[in-house]
Design a protein around this motif. Structure first.
Motif: not given
Length: 378
Positions: A88-95
């Motif tokens: 439902d959602v993708v959460h990125i911790m660092i770029p």
């Protein structure tokens, strides 16, 4: 919700990014959400819900990378697609590479993407010996914005400081300012000092042994203190600068600092028997370690660095010292040693202050941010 958390660095819980990622994963799962973690390393290999990609091979620089205690992820599309499928959602911790690549897959599928801001430009440029290059750090922020943050539905910043710092350089984001939170196990309690420290004034600093954490400033300050013979330093952590710090302490002729990585349970005890907490770091997004000490009633002494959010935790002038100035820090240390009544009163002030950063409340707000992102795409 079905949430995919992507973290290029997810190994031992000895750094802020890994701790923040694992806290989020555990909290969301405890609330009944389905969470997949996309990462590298052997720490979680074989665990349900963890999708493991290989690490980048840096060739002749593998030794340097290993010395810094990190393994950076190499994107593998098949594994990324498996981890993202049905989210439902993708959460990125660092770029970094894995996070940016996963975000591209999510965007192509119309899946909302959120991201956390857990990497100051200096955390990266430090390894390239460009920590103080204003132009290079600005370029990094602009690259972070172009490749990830500028396109995210929501961006999580642990402090107002880092939000303002980044947006002033890169551009606006749909920001949510939420502390990473202090675990409820960090509380004030009576813990006797070890026998070896009974006649010592114990000063604690919790932080990775890296240049931007400025351990040497605290070593130099201890050597300048009027109470040099009474001071016992404890550096809780691990990192590549350990041998350099030990050699520096020997050159100064001060008591060798205790240098050890502690479990959470043991760290709570160390904080509680310490007499003072010092945070000399020049670069800091939030410094949960400092908040953990505050939650246990420790009086902090913090560097007034313009590149650190931690300075905003100071309640009085005596809780600050001039960044990278051992003499200024020594004066603050001597003040708190020589004024125990003031230290006790300041400790009581900080106990109330720490409630602002209660872990469960912070995790609730992060959950709300993720839910907001799914509604935005509906």
């Amino acid at each position: 919700m079905n949430v995919t958390v992507v973290c290029d660095v997810l190994g031992e819980e000895n750094n802020g990014t890994t701790i923040a990622a694992m806290n989020l994963i555990r909290s969301l799962r405890a609330k009944g959400h389905t969470v997949r973690a996309l990462c590298t390393g052997t720490k979680h290999a074989g665990e349900e819900g963890f999708y493991i990609v290989p690490s980048i091979n840096f060739g002749p620089f593998n030794g340097y990378v290993a010395k810094n205690g990190v393994a950076l992820a190499r994107p593998v599309r098949r594994i990324m697609e498996e981890a993202i499928e049905g989210a439902d959602v993708v959460h990125i911790m660092i770029p970094f590479m894995l996070g940016v690549s996963a975000a591209k897959i999510a965007w192509a599928r119309g899946i909302p993407v959120t991201a956390g801001f857990h990497c100051q430009a200096e955390n990266l440029s430090n390894h390239l010996f460009l920590m103080n290059s204003r132009h290079f750090n600005r370029w990094l922020y602009k690259m972070f914005y172009q490749t990830l943050y500028g396109r995210c539905d929501c961006v999580h910043y642990p402090t107002r400081f880092i939000c303002d710092t980044f947006e002033a350089v890169a551009g606006p984001t749909n920001h949510y300012i939420i502390s990473n939170g202090v675990n409820a196990s960090f509380v004030k309690k009576d813990v006797p000092k070890p026998a070896a420290f009974q006649d010592k004034f114990v000063i604690l600093f919790t932080g990775r042994y890296s240049r931007e954490k400025s351990h040497k400033v605290l070593l130099d300050a201890a050597a300048l203190s009027r109470h040099k013979e009474e001071i016992q330093l404890i550096f809780a952590g691990t990192g590549p600068q350990r041998k350099n710090l030990e050699a520096h302490a020997r050159r100064l002729g001060i008591a060798m600092p205790v240098m050890q990585f502690y479990s959470r349970r043991d760290l709570v005890d160390v904080i509680n028997y310490a007499d003072l907490y010092v945070h000399p770091a020049e670069i800091e997004i939030e410094a949960i370690a400092c908040l953990e000490a505050i939650a246990c009633g420790k009086v902090p002494v913090i560097a007034d660095s313009p590149r650190s959010a931690t300075r905003y935790f100071a309640l009085t002038p005596e809780n600050l010292f001039r960044v990278n100035d051992p003499k200024s820090l020594a004066q603050r240390i001597d003040y708190w040693i020589e004024h125990p009544a003031a230290r006790a009163a300041c400790s009581e002030q900080y106990l109330g202050y720490a409630e602002t950063f209660a872990f469960d409340q912070c995790m609730d707000r992060l959950e709300g941010m993720l839910a907001d992102a799914t509604k935005k795409e509906a």
